[in-house]
Design an enzyme around this catalytic site. Sequence first.
Site, mmCIF file in Angstrom:
data_model
loop_
_atom_site.group_PDB
_atom_site.id
_atom_site.type_symbol
_atom_site.label_atom_id
_atom_site.label_comp_id
_atom_site.label_asym_id
_atom_site.label_seq_id
_atom_site.Cartn_x
_atom_site.Cartn_y
_atom_site.Cartn_z
ATOM 1 N N ARG A 85 -62.666 12.875 18.068
ATOM 2 C CA ARG A 85 -62.222 12.803 19.456
ATOM 3 C C ARG A 85 -60.805 12.270 19.577
ATOM 4 O O ARG A 85 -60.000 12.779 20.372
ATOM 5 C CB ARG A 85 -63.207 11.949 20.271
ATOM 6 C CG ARG A 85 -62.837 11.775 21.751
ATOM 7 C CD ARG A 85 -62.344 13.042 22.426
ATOM 8 N NE ARG A 85 -63.222 14.193 22.269
ATOM 9 C CZ ARG A 85 -62.879 15.436 22.523
ATOM 10 N NH1 ARG A 85 -61.641 15.719 22.902
ATOM 11 N NH2 ARG A 85 -63.737 16.417 22.361
ATOM 12 N N GLU A 118 -28.422 8.868 40.987
ATOM 13 C CA GLU A 118 -29.159 9.794 41.842
ATOM 14 C C GLU A 118 -28.529 9.814 43.228
ATOM 15 O O GLU A 118 -28.215 8.755 43.788
ATOM 16 C CB GLU A 118 -30.618 9.336 41.931
ATOM 17 C CG GLU A 118 -31.478 10.119 42.893
ATOM 18 C CD GLU A 118 -32.872 9.524 42.998
ATOM 19 O OE1 GLU A 118 -33.647 9.665 42.042
ATOM 20 O OE2 GLU A 118 -33.179 8.901 44.040
ATOM 21 N N ASP A 167 -31.227 14.839 43.851
ATOM 22 C CA ASP A 167 -32.646 14.577 44.068
ATOM 23 C C ASP A 167 -33.166 15.307 45.303
ATOM 24 O O ASP A 167 -32.690 15.069 46.420
ATOM 25 C CB ASP A 167 -32.885 13.071 44.216
ATOM 26 C CG ASP A 167 -34.362 12.741 44.348
ATOM 27 O OD1 ASP A 167 -35.154 13.237 43.525
ATOM 28 O OD2 ASP A 167 -34.723 11.999 45.280
ATOM 29 N N LYS A 208 -31.234 4.863 40.523
ATOM 30 C CA LYS A 208 -32.038 5.642 41.459
ATOM 31 C C LYS A 208 -31.904 5.060 42.865
ATOM 32 O O LYS A 208 -31.191 4.087 43.082
ATOM 33 C CB LYS A 208 -33.495 5.683 40.990
ATOM 34 C CG LYS A 208 -33.664 6.527 39.720
ATOM 35 C CD LYS A 208 -35.114 6.638 39.314
ATOM 36 C CE LYS A 208 -35.941 7.462 40.280
ATOM 37 N NZ LYS A 208 -35.529 8.887 40.312
ATOM 38 N N LYS A 227 -42.315 9.489 33.311
ATOM 39 C CA LYS A 227 -43.638 9.571 33.940
ATOM 40 C C LYS A 227 -44.643 10.019 32.887
ATOM 41 O O LYS A 227 -45.149 11.141 32.894
ATOM 42 C CB LYS A 227 -43.605 10.542 35.104
ATOM 43 C CG LYS A 227 -42.656 10.118 36.222
ATOM 44 C CD LYS A 227 -42.519 11.190 37.283
ATOM 45 C CE LYS A 227 -41.516 10.787 38.353
ATOM 46 N NZ LYS A 227 -41.300 11.859 39.350
#
Length: 242
Positions: free
Chosen positions: A59, A159, A181, A126, A94
Amino acid sequence: MIIKEEGILAGVKIAEEVFNRFDSTLKVEILISDGTKVKPGDVAMVVEGSVRSLLQTERLMLNIVQRMSGIATITHKYMELLKGTKAKVLDTRKTTPGMRILEKMAVKIGGGENHRIGLFDMILLKDNHVDFAGGISNAIDRCHEYLKAKSKDLKIEIEVRSIDELNQVLEHGGVNRIMLDNFSVESTRMAVDLIGGKYEIESSGGITLDTIRSYAECGVDYISVGALTHSVKSLDISFKAC
């Protein structure tokens, strides 16, 4: 290891390492290497040895290979849509906790590019950074103060959320790359013209397989796609006794 779905195989070298770390007496034969297009029925790997060891590692090994292959497969699909343009697909941070290195490795196997591994290899300003710093100029200036104080040599990306913010960056300078963005295709085309090749350009925000080509044709250098890692479907692969 039997492939049950078309895609790009990734993670077989990691799977081999899992087997070797757990039980060095297992005999691993890789039949299909990472980065290869696969189809249902293909046999990617054969492993011989202790039944107990095979069952205990099954697994963990499959989770890694299925996940990495899913990422490599979707990355390849995005890259195929960019042929004939200069744009490259970037991943993001992410990622699944504990899996970042493997997931970014899968992006590379699929033909994409890694953006940042962490906060240490490039500065990305950002929206929250800009807002907390009190504006674009302050954010950029504080970055340069930090780099000087710490004797660091890092590229700076910022950004922007609008043409107005883009103009502020162009007036102030002091960055290496500008991220557009959530710009529309039309606004992206306008922004590329305004930048005029002075800085690297990255498009980001909700860009999909259906829209990526349109953004690439605007002349951007990079297109970041969080979906490569944050919501990817694993490739269907089995590990069966024979």
